[in-house]
Design an enzyme around this catalytic site. Sequence first.
Site, PDB file in Angstrom:
ATOM      1  N   SER A 151     -10.947   0.846   5.849  1.00 36.94           N
ATOM      2  CA  SER A 151     -10.039   0.859   4.710  1.00 36.94           C
ATOM      3  C   SER A 151      -9.599  -0.513   4.221  1.00 36.94           C
ATOM      4  O   SER A 151      -9.099  -0.638   3.108  1.00 36.94           O
ATOM      5  CB  SER A 151      -8.794   1.690   5.044  1.00 36.94           C
ATOM      6  OG  SER A 151      -9.121   3.054   5.108  1.00 36.94           O
ATOM      7  N   SER A 207      -9.482   2.825   1.960  1.00 38.73           N
ATOM      8  CA  SER A 207      -8.362   3.413   1.252  1.00 38.73           C
ATOM      9  C   SER A 207      -7.460   2.395   0.568  1.00 38.73           C
ATOM     10  O   SER A 207      -6.586   2.757  -0.211  1.00 38.73           O
ATOM     11  CB  SER A 207      -7.532   4.252   2.223  1.00 38.73           C
ATOM     12  OG  SER A 207      -7.005   3.444   3.258  1.00 38.73           O
ATOM     13  N   LYS A 229       0.837  -1.193   0.000  1.00 38.88           N
ATOM     14  CA  LYS A 229       0.000   0.000   0.000  1.00 38.88           C
ATOM     15  C   LYS A 229       0.876   1.248   0.000  1.00 38.88           C
ATOM     16  O   LYS A 229       1.882   1.312   0.720  1.00 38.88           O
ATOM     17  CB  LYS A 229      -0.906  -0.025   1.232  1.00 38.88           C
ATOM     18  CG  LYS A 229      -1.957   1.073   1.270  1.00 38.88           C
ATOM     19  CD  LYS A 229      -2.922   0.859   2.431  1.00 38.88           C
ATOM     20  CE  LYS A 229      -3.978   1.947   2.465  1.00 38.88           C
ATOM     21  NZ  LYS A 229      -4.973   1.726   3.554  1.00 38.88           N
TER      22      LYS A 229
END
Length: 490
Positions: free
Chosen positions: A181, A157, A82
């Site tokens: 997320s 996210s 990420k």
Amino acid sequence: MTADELCFLTAREMADLVRTGQVSAVELVRAHLDRIDAVNPAVNAIVTLVPEQALADAARADEARSAGRPLGPLHGIPVAHKDTHRTAGIRTTYGSRIFADHVPDDDELVVTRIRAAGAITIGKTNVPEFAAGSHTYNEVFGLTRNPYALDRSAGGSSGGAAAALACGMQPLADGNDMGGSLRNPASFCNVVGLRPTAGRVPQYPSVLPWSSLTVPGPMARSVDDLALLLSVIAGPDPRCPISLADDPRTLDGPLEVDLHGVRVAWAPDLGGAVALDPAVADVLARQVGVLEGLGCVVVEDHPDLSGADEVFRTLRAWQFQLAYGELLDAHRDLVKPSLAANIEAGRELRAEDVARAEGMRGELWERMHAFFAGYDVLVAAVSPVPPFDARLEYPCLPAAGDGGAAGGAGYLDWMRLAYWISATGCPALSVPAGFSGDGLPVGMQIVGPPGADRRVLEIGHMFETSTGHGRRRPPVVDATAAAVAGGESR
């Protein structure tokens, strides 16, 4: 086995093939790089790619196997991290123009553990700016599209991670979860994501090392693979004061269990957190029979989550102003308005506001503890809506519906089903539950008492095995395969 077939094996299968020499790490990494080249332009999930480094690392992984050296559980498996997780020598932008060219000197702890287990870093996955919001777009790399419908959101996210998993660009993914997320993008992209018990996966570095609101966690295409990754990234670290001392190896291993008598509290809207879209409600309603068919005793009930909204919004704003306040002062023109508003909301908090939120959070914890004395898990929707129009920053919910479920048109309103659970500190798994009439994924959230991560995984595994929803591939994968085949035939 074709390269595409190789990319959709489980992570465990990939690791076994590399470990036994049936497939080299170089072959495995190259297959995934080819898949990224073919599919990523359509979805924009992986935003920084390091193919030369990945292939060189894969060659060293093959040399280690040939030399008979000990191999980690993820040996040779390609992983993109990420873009909010620091990676040594690889650009880490946090989805922000402020850090568009930022290259860290060291790895974040979760990355360190994944690479120490033998995984090969192939790049970074897209995020919203500073991971704020559950829709993945930013002004550095643009929008990540949902592989099941390119005009829809992939969630966030960890939206880039979820889309990459669904498309076969990586078999495992890391992420973190404050208000959903790991769970919202898993729901939107038909993969699995776990918000672990706070401290299960230690976070380092952190500006708030004692906070349990944001937790790192794993994503995968199956619960079994997710358990494998969780066992790698979990475990104590002295630099994280809330890290749990439990042996992470207990999280892995066979997840097949008998669910007869398991007590399930069924609360799709968490007792009125938000009004569910009919498409989501219809998909979830069909899962009661699945759970009962597995032997579970399903009862319509929900915990008292009063105060969860204030707890989450207050502590989130406080955390945002601490983490990003100075950046806002220095680069206000480079910060998206919704993030700036979050930071300013934190600055307006008084000491009594934070104290009240912490007190309410303690009361919420006690009520959840009492609730789980009567149930093994709580089951709810992950998101009240299916993947929404990607041109929007967030969906506007309908007005309050029957039963008093709340609507709302604010930045955070639609995320209540996820962030109310965040406020409780409980582990929560998003697992594929089916599809709407127009083919959009819908996830189901399985919530357990604090510390019951393994139990949540067992129930999620048995559910996904009985339904097979997670095996359905997105249209963009089939379309790409057809285009490649057409090109070859010409």
